[in-house]
Design an enzyme around this catalytic site. Structure first.
Site, PDB file in Angstrom:
ATOM      1  N   CYS A 251       0.865  -1.196   0.000  1.00  0.00           N
ATOM      2  CA  CYS A 251       0.000   0.000   0.000  1.00  0.00           C
ATOM      3  C   CYS A 251       0.895   1.237   0.000  1.00  0.00           C
ATOM      4  O   CYS A 251       0.787   2.113   0.862  1.00  0.00           O
ATOM      5  CB  CYS A 251      -0.937  -0.002   1.199  1.00  0.00           C
ATOM      6  SG  CYS A 251      -1.810  -1.565   1.465  1.00  0.00           S
ATOM      7  N   ALA A 253       1.653   3.908  -2.116  1.00  0.00           N
ATOM      8  CA  ALA A 253       1.458   5.263  -2.650  1.00  0.00           C
ATOM      9  C   ALA A 253       1.237   6.270  -1.513  1.00  0.00           C
ATOM     10  O   ALA A 253       0.657   5.922  -0.485  1.00  0.00           O
ATOM     11  CB  ALA A 253       0.276   5.284  -3.607  1.00  0.00           C
ATOM     12  N   PRO A 254       1.734   7.499  -1.687  1.00  0.00           N
ATOM     13  CA  PRO A 254       2.420   8.034  -2.866  1.00  0.00           C
ATOM     14  C   PRO A 254       3.924   7.767  -2.905  1.00  0.00           C
ATOM     15  O   PRO A 254       4.617   8.294  -3.762  1.00  0.00           O
ATOM     16  CB  PRO A 254       2.147   9.537  -2.756  1.00  0.00           C
ATOM     17  CG  PRO A 254       2.084   9.779  -1.281  1.00  0.00           C
ATOM     18  CD  PRO A 254       1.429   8.556  -0.691  1.00  0.00           C
ATOM     19  N   GLY A 255       4.424   6.987  -1.961  1.00  0.00           N
ATOM     20  CA  GLY A 255       5.823   6.580  -2.017  1.00  0.00           C
ATOM     21  C   GLY A 255       6.746   7.239  -1.031  1.00  0.00           C
ATOM     22  O   GLY A 255       7.972   7.035  -1.105  1.00  0.00           O
ATOM     23  N   GLY A 256       6.229   8.009  -0.100  1.00  0.00           N
ATOM     24  CA  GLY A 256       7.096   8.710   0.853  1.00  0.00           C
ATOM     25  C   GLY A 256       7.900   7.761   1.725  1.00  0.00           C
ATOM     26  O   GLY A 256       9.114   7.935   1.890  1.00  0.00           O
ATOM     27  N   LYS A 257       7.246   6.765   2.283  1.00  0.00           N
ATOM     28  CA  LYS A 257       7.953   5.816   3.153  1.00  0.00           C
ATOM     29  C   LYS A 257       8.921   4.960   2.350  1.00  0.00           C
ATOM     30  O   LYS A 257      10.017   4.649   2.810  1.00  0.00           O
ATOM     31  CB  LYS A 257       6.940   4.952   3.908  1.00  0.00           C
ATOM     32  CG  LYS A 257       6.010   5.747   4.823  1.00  0.00           C
ATOM     33  CD  LYS A 257       5.002   4.835   5.497  1.00  0.00           C
ATOM     34  CE  LYS A 257       4.015   5.634   6.331  1.00  0.00           C
ATOM     35  NZ  LYS A 257       3.131   6.476   5.476  1.00  0.00           N
ATOM     36  N   ASP A 300      -3.317  -6.052  -5.495  1.00  0.00           N
ATOM     37  CA  ASP A 300      -4.097  -5.983  -4.270  1.00  0.00           C
ATOM     38  C   ASP A 300      -3.344  -6.669  -3.135  1.00  0.00           C
ATOM     39  O   ASP A 300      -3.044  -7.867  -3.224  1.00  0.00           O
ATOM     40  CB  ASP A 300      -5.441  -6.666  -4.504  1.00  0.00           C
ATOM     41  CG  ASP A 300      -6.427  -6.481  -3.364  1.00  0.00           C
ATOM     42  OD1 ASP A 300      -5.996  -6.056  -2.270  1.00  0.00           O
ATOM     43  OD2 ASP A 300      -7.620  -6.756  -3.570  1.00  0.00           O
ATOM     44  N   ASP A 318       1.537  -0.201   5.466  1.00  0.00           N
ATOM     45  CA  ASP A 318       0.879   1.070   5.781  1.00  0.00           C
ATOM     46  C   ASP A 318      -0.582   0.879   5.388  1.00  0.00           C
ATOM     47  O   ASP A 318      -0.992   1.207   4.275  1.00  0.00           O
ATOM     48  CB  ASP A 318       1.538   2.195   4.997  1.00  0.00           C
ATOM     49  CG  ASP A 318       0.987   3.559   5.365  1.00  0.00           C
ATOM     50  OD1 ASP A 318       0.185   3.641   6.312  1.00  0.00           O
ATOM     51  OD2 ASP A 318       1.349   4.544   4.696  1.00  0.00           O
ATOM     52  N   CYS A 371      -2.572   5.814   9.803  1.00  0.00           N
ATOM     53  CA  CYS A 371      -2.699   7.213  10.236  1.00  0.00           C
ATOM     54  C   CYS A 371      -4.064   7.407  10.882  1.00  0.00           C
ATOM     55  O   CYS A 371      -4.736   8.408  10.666  1.00  0.00           O
ATOM     56  CB  CYS A 371      -2.475   8.184   9.082  1.00  0.00           C
ATOM     57  SG  CYS A 371      -3.511   7.892   7.624  1.00  0.00           S
TER      58      CYS A 371
END
Length: 434
Positions: A251, A253-257, A300, A318, A371
């Site tokens: 999961c 997106a958006p790819g920060g982690k 998925d 996440d 979050c």
């Protein structure tokens, strides 16, 4: 196009559950002049942030059931009341411009109602506001289901969480230490007269004293930094990627982690998984800007069709959630989220966790993150999972941030600090030979 008209269309789309505020604003900003974009941002985000309060106020001012109002008419009233009650826009300008927007929308019959409600508020403001102080949705500016659930989950913290949710969040960035140190980058910001302070819990976090367009910050195109909340940055500490480890960021997106993991340990072999093709494209954009490389699968996380059968040393999940810990950044959550959504999300989270667990090596670790600030999506998921899986053990997260829970660690949104977040760490026990 009239700024009030565009703002009304955005709010009406949210009322109709036709997208998120962030996605709707992308198109809305293109419909107004450059010098009107700041006002549009204020009207849309301000109305969404104060929607429960404004809805309760409008209900008190109307002589008809508010639930029967056309969404466009309700949106007009919300945008108008926001201007009158929460901004310094002169009353006459707020009313006339909002009524004009009703005409532009082809709602000439409704324009009289909009005008009457807004003018009644200006005449009876003090009396009406005093009468509403006892209503929780008005006093705390959140839906009543949310307030009740939060009281149950966090009897010692609920009021401070609600207060923080009503504030605008600070701008936090993550410096890319592959290219520049945090201290050096803070100096670069200072040379541009941008005040900034280092984060407390992440050694690559920087807080800006005021929000600045990212393209105005030094080194954006060169990949010197990314925008990311400090709470989200803590995932890298918990995953602790090592050279040659095979890691899955589910999961993603958006790819920060994902990008943070690669910046911290370029020699790790990291695969990103994302369900939505459009959101997966955002991952590619971030990897390209930061000059990083990772395998990307569109699939998925609750299914196995995308998996090649090779086990992972570590998994970062996440999990999709209610996002109730980041309401400050996404105030439309107050409008879009419903109480039953929490149960639906929890079922999906368990399905994904069950599926990904089969892909983890014995002795491997899985970091579970959301979050959300609701235990139904967090510690209860981990408690149930550990109880039902003999090969799963929880590793207590010993850290100077958040609140230790029986399972995992919970962060609450902080003034001038991080958002709300939850983390738990699981280890897969090795089979005992005998």
């Amino acid at each position: 196009m009239s700024t009030r008209l565009v703002a009304t269309e955005v709010i009406a789309s949210l009322i109709n559950n036709q997208g998120s505020l962030r996605s709707l604003m992308t198109n809305a900003q293109m419909q107004v002049e450059d010098n009107e974009r700041a006002l549009l941002q204020q009207l849309c985000y301000g109305t969404a942030r104060n929607f429960p309060k404004l809805y309760t106020l409008a209900d008190a001012l109307l002589d008809r059931p508010i639930r029967k109002l056309d969404p466009d008419v309700l949106a007009l009233i919300m945008v108008g009341l926001y201007q009158l009650s929460e901004t310094r826009i002169p009353d006459h300008a707020a009313i006339s411009e909002t009524v004009d927007a009703a005409h532009d929308l082809g709602l000439r019959r409704a324009s009289g109602l909009v005008n009457a409600v807004l003018r009644r508020f200006t005449r009876e403001q003090e009396h009406v506001l005093d009468a509403l102080e006892a209503q929780p949705s008005f006093l705390f500016n959140h839906p009543e289901w949310f307030i009740g659930k939060l009281k149950h989950n966090w009897p010692d913290h609920w009021e401070s969480i609600l207060a923080q949710n009503n504030l605008q969040p600070p701008m936090c960035i993550r410096v890319n230490t592959q290219h520049v140190s945090r201290e050096t980058y803070i100096g670069m910001l200072a040379s541009e007269n941008i005040n900034a302070l280092p984060g407390t819990f992440s050694d690559v976090a920087i807080y800006l004293a005021e929000a600045v367009p990212i393209t105005h910050l030094p080194g954006f195109a060169e990949g010197l930094f990314s925008v990311q909340d400090e709470a989200a940055q803590l995932s890298c500490q918990l995953v602790d990627p090592q050279p040659e480890e095979r890691i899955l960021d589910a999961c993603a997106a958006p790819g920060g982690k994902l990008c943070h993991l690669l910046e911290h340990q370029p020699k790790a072999i990291i695969q990103a998984l994302e369900l939505d093709q459009r959101r997966a494209a955002r991952i590619t954009e971030n990897l390209t800007r930061l000059k990083l490389d990772a395998a990307l699968e569109v699939g998925d996380a609750a299914e196995q069709g995308w998996w090649d059968g090779s086990l992972y040393d570590k998994i970062l999940l996440d999990a999709p959630c209610s996002a109730t810990g980041v309401i400050r950044r996404n105030p439309d959550i107050k409008m879009l989220r419903q109480g039953e959504d929490i149960h639906t999300q929890a079922k999906l989270q368990m399905r994904i966790l069950e599926n990904l667990w089969t892909m983890l090596k014995p002795g491997g670790t899985l970091v579970y993150a959301t979050c959300s600030i609701f235990s139904q999506e967090n510690e209860r998921i981990i408690e149930r999972f550990v109880t039902e899986h003999d090969d799963a053990s929880e590793i207590p997260v010993d850290a100077p941030w958040g609140v230790a829970r029986p399972f995992g660690r919970q962060l609450f949104p902080q003034e001038n600090g991080h958002d709300g977040f939850y983390y738990a760490k699981l280890v897969k026990e090795k089979a005992v030979l005998g």
